[in-house]
Design a protein around this motif. Sequence first.
Motif, PDB file in Angstrom:
ATOM      1  N   VAL A  68       0.831  -1.203   0.000  1.00  0.00           N
ATOM      2  CA  VAL A  68       0.000   0.000   0.000  1.00  0.00           C
ATOM      3  C   VAL A  68       0.867   1.255   0.000  1.00  0.00           C
ATOM      4  O   VAL A  68       0.567   2.235  -0.690  1.00  0.00           O
ATOM      5  CB  VAL A  68      -0.963  -0.008   1.198  1.00  0.00           C
ATOM      6  CG1 VAL A  68      -1.692   1.328   1.314  1.00  0.00           C
ATOM      7  CG2 VAL A  68      -1.983  -1.137   1.057  1.00  0.00           C
ATOM      8  N   THR A  79      -7.790  -1.931  -5.418  1.00  0.00           N
ATOM      9  CA  THR A  79      -9.081  -2.522  -5.059  1.00  0.00           C
ATOM     10  C   THR A  79      -8.824  -3.693  -4.128  1.00  0.00           C
ATOM     11  O   THR A  79      -8.187  -4.665  -4.519  1.00  0.00           O
ATOM     12  CB  THR A  79      -9.855  -3.013  -6.294  1.00  0.00           C
ATOM     13  OG1 THR A  79     -10.215  -1.900  -7.104  1.00  0.00           O
ATOM     14  CG2 THR A  79     -11.129  -3.741  -5.874  1.00  0.00           C
ATOM     15  N   PRO A  80      -9.272  -3.632  -2.866  1.00  0.00           N
ATOM     16  CA  PRO A  80      -9.166  -4.785  -1.979  1.00  0.00           C
ATOM     17  C   PRO A  80     -10.301  -5.773  -2.281  1.00  0.00           C
ATOM     18  O   PRO A  80     -11.393  -5.365  -2.672  1.00  0.00           O
ATOM     19  CB  PRO A  80      -9.329  -4.193  -0.576  1.00  0.00           C
ATOM     20  CG  PRO A  80      -9.410  -2.700  -0.766  1.00  0.00           C
ATOM     21  CD  PRO A  80      -9.824  -2.464  -2.169  1.00  0.00           C
ATOM     22  N   GLU A  96      -7.215  -1.082 -11.394  1.00  0.00           N
ATOM     23  CA  GLU A  96      -6.511  -0.949 -10.129  1.00  0.00           C
ATOM     24  C   GLU A  96      -5.708  -2.216  -9.821  1.00  0.00           C
ATOM     25  O   GLU A  96      -6.031  -3.304 -10.300  1.00  0.00           O
ATOM     26  CB  GLU A  96      -7.496  -0.706  -8.979  1.00  0.00           C
ATOM     27  CG  GLU A  96      -8.374   0.513  -9.139  1.00  0.00           C
ATOM     28  CD  GLU A  96      -9.657   0.217  -9.872  1.00  0.00           C
ATOM     29  OE1 GLU A  96      -9.980   0.984 -10.800  1.00  0.00           O
ATOM     30  OE2 GLU A  96     -10.321  -0.780  -9.544  1.00  0.00           O
ATOM     31  N   PRO A 182      -4.541   3.962   3.926  1.00  0.00           N
ATOM     32  CA  PRO A 182      -4.127   4.258   2.556  1.00  0.00           C
ATOM     33  C   PRO A 182      -2.692   4.770   2.435  1.00  0.00           C
ATOM     34  O   PRO A 182      -2.102   4.702   1.350  1.00  0.00           O
ATOM     35  CB  PRO A 182      -5.135   5.333   2.120  1.00  0.00           C
ATOM     36  CG  PRO A 182      -6.345   5.056   2.940  1.00  0.00           C
ATOM     37  CD  PRO A 182      -5.810   4.622   4.269  1.00  0.00           C
ATOM     38  N   GLY A 211     -13.816  -0.906   1.836  1.00  0.00           N
ATOM     39  CA  GLY A 211     -12.420  -0.834   1.418  1.00  0.00           C
ATOM     40  C   GLY A 211     -11.963   0.532   0.979  1.00  0.00           C
ATOM     41  O   GLY A 211     -10.905   0.661   0.358  1.00  0.00           O
ATOM     42  N   THR A 212     -12.710   1.577   1.317  1.00  0.00           N
ATOM     43  CA  THR A 212     -12.333   2.920   0.865  1.00  0.00           C
ATOM     44  C   THR A 212     -11.432   3.649   1.852  1.00  0.00           C
ATOM     45  O   THR A 212     -10.826   4.667   1.488  1.00  0.00           O
ATOM     46  CB  THR A 212     -13.586   3.793   0.645  1.00  0.00           C
ATOM     47  OG1 THR A 212     -14.318   3.890   1.880  1.00  0.00           O
ATOM     48  CG2 THR A 212     -14.478   3.193  -0.427  1.00  0.00           C
ATOM     49  N   GLY A 214      -9.158   1.862   3.995  1.00  0.00           N
ATOM     50  CA  GLY A 214      -8.043   1.018   4.375  1.00  0.00           C
ATOM     51  C   GLY A 214      -8.370  -0.441   4.135  1.00  0.00           C
ATOM     52  O   GLY A 214      -9.494  -0.792   3.742  1.00  0.00           O
ATOM     53  N   ILE A 215      -7.383  -1.298   4.378  1.00  0.00           N
ATOM     54  CA  ILE A 215      -7.547  -2.734   4.184  1.00  0.00           C
ATOM     55  C   ILE A 215      -7.536  -3.413   5.546  1.00  0.00           C
ATOM     56  O   ILE A 215      -6.532  -3.364   6.270  1.00  0.00           O
ATOM     57  CB  ILE A 215      -6.428  -3.312   3.295  1.00  0.00           C
ATOM     58  CG1 ILE A 215      -6.465  -2.645   1.916  1.00  0.00           C
ATOM     59  CG2 ILE A 215      -6.577  -4.823   3.162  1.00  0.00           C
ATOM     60  CD1 ILE A 215      -5.354  -3.094   0.994  1.00  0.00           C
ATOM     61  N   ASP A 466      -7.318   9.321   3.132  1.00  0.00           N
ATOM     62  CA  ASP A 466      -6.833   8.922   1.807  1.00  0.00           C
ATOM     63  C   ASP A 466      -6.794  10.138   0.886  1.00  0.00           C
ATOM     64  O   ASP A 466      -7.616  10.276  -0.023  1.00  0.00           O
ATOM     65  CB  ASP A 466      -7.753   7.839   1.245  1.00  0.00           C
ATOM     66  CG  ASP A 466      -7.257   7.275  -0.085  1.00  0.00           C
ATOM     67  OD1 ASP A 466      -6.125   7.599  -0.487  1.00  0.00           O
ATOM     68  OD2 ASP A 466      -8.010   6.498  -0.708  1.00  0.00           O
ATOM     69  N   MET A 471      -7.743   4.209  -2.548  1.00  0.00           N
ATOM     70  CA  MET A 471      -8.428   3.016  -2.080  1.00  0.00           C
ATOM     71  C   MET A 471      -9.825   2.913  -2.697  1.00  0.00           C
ATOM     72  O   MET A 471     -10.685   3.760  -2.452  1.00  0.00           O
ATOM     73  CB  MET A 471      -8.535   3.025  -0.557  1.00  0.00           C
ATOM     74  CG  MET A 471      -7.205   3.054   0.184  1.00  0.00           C
ATOM     75  SD  MET A 471      -6.185   1.606  -0.152  1.00  0.00           S
ATOM     76  CE  MET A 471      -7.246   0.304   0.421  1.00  0.00           C
ATOM     77  N   ASN A 472     -10.019   1.885  -3.518  1.00  0.00           N
ATOM     78  CA  ASN A 472     -11.332   1.654  -4.148  1.00  0.00           C
ATOM     79  C   ASN A 472     -11.935   2.968  -4.638  1.00  0.00           C
ATOM     80  O   ASN A 472     -13.010   3.381  -4.189  1.00  0.00           O
ATOM     81  CB  ASN A 472     -12.275   0.961  -3.156  1.00  0.00           C
ATOM     82  CG  ASN A 472     -12.988  -0.216  -3.776  1.00  0.00           C
ATOM     83  OD1 ASN A 472     -12.766  -0.561  -4.935  1.00  0.00           O
ATOM     84  ND2 ASN A 472     -13.866  -0.853  -3.029  1.00  0.00           N
TER      85      ASN A 472
END
Length: 477
Positions: A68, A79-80, A96, A182, A211-212, A214-215, A466, A471-472
């Motif tokens: 990341v 994209t997670p 992505e 992110p 997923g916007t 963080g993962i 982010d 992220m997504n």
Amino acid sequence: MSTPVPAAETPAVAPEVLARIKAVVGDAGWSEDAVRVDPKLTEWRGKWKGHTPLLVLPKTTEEVAAVVKICFDAGVAITPQGGNTGLVGGQIPFGEVLISLDRMKTVRDVAPTDDTMVLESGLTLLEAQQIAEGAGRYFPLSLAAEGTATVGGVISTNAGGTAVLRYGVTRDLVSGLEVVLPTGEIFHGLKRLRKDNTGYDLKQLFIGAEGTLGIITAASLKLFPIMNSRATAIVAFESAQKAIDLLVRAKQETGGQVEAFELMGRYGLSLVLKHIPDTREPLEAEYPWYALIEVASGDPDGAAASMERVLGAAFEEELILDGVIAQNETQAAEFWRLREDHSAAEKAEGPAWKHDISVPLSRMAEYMVEGDAAVQAFLPGARLVAFGHVGDGNVHFNVIAPEGMDAAEFNGLRDAGSKVVHDLVHQYEGSISAEHGLGRMKTGEALLYKDPVAVAAMQAVRASLDPKRIMNPHVLF
């Protein structure tokens, strides 16, 4: 609107960035092999087919963070993806880098005394249930895709499942989270505390964020006692309102023992019987509405006694038309299959407009009557399949094309038809997404109904965590 196509294409990723990512995760941590990658690029209903420059399969949180960080520094979008069971396209990449947590399956801790287990995100929901059971505890989150859906995925979408009535949605079952932000920083929030009043409950930001922000790499999950008895029944009604009346009574008379109350219309059940092998009519006659009811108790004989008492009184008062209590686990599983295979049966019947909506339970029956009329006025002959977790105000209000209608013509009406459904949901003070999230499918449409102040607040949170929107990027606001 809700057109299932990407809002924009993501710019190509420089080869040197991909090379750095590969070096971080090693040979086992990435793939460009179509056999490995392609299944992760298609949503299971076939509505989205994406593409990615690289599938990344990190093994540890540190590897996720390093990948990341590389992407953040280079401005590369991510994209997670969990188990790829989502129904709104939020897990499908369109250019992505695709990060899958398939290899992160470590059980970090199980603490029965604390009623907590700490699991990595790649474990499936079914595996989580089995781990809890092995420790003499119960993890109640259950849904039809539990053999594939992952811990990280269900948390990222705040999945509901069948036991919400008693245990709540996913966010109610999470004590703490570990999240790669992110920027590549790691949020160390894996707490097992039930009470921590030291400021913002930051874990709630990531639950349902798709997923916007963080993962999610690991989660501390709440456990519960295993119930010593369970009773499952299918009951028939002349109307959806009668079913809701029984639900209200059952909750009161059992002292909160009702774990599931799943509503099914006759047409939806008929599709299951038509398309799903080895299914059969649950009752001797056909009825307009059915409910699958499950009661659980700590008393070895308590569930059966509660179910018999509730249904017996309902029969006497003519609240229900017919019903049967499962006599063993095999029969209970057969009943559950009639509910859980609704989506597969719909898919086999033909194209459908899917609606995952919620309205106040007190208005649910009224909504379904008015909603059916509105759909018929818009598209005469459309076939309604209404089913779901009505116990918590959630119903899947799906519309199948009229018999003989061209699929392309029907799909072309989807945006306008869904707006008819969702406009009515909004009038009933409901939500256009009860448990599946917004994804690519509903993000634009949600702006028609969300409070502008709420949207601005979410945008501010996202911009803070982010700032490069890596992220997504095409999901949520």
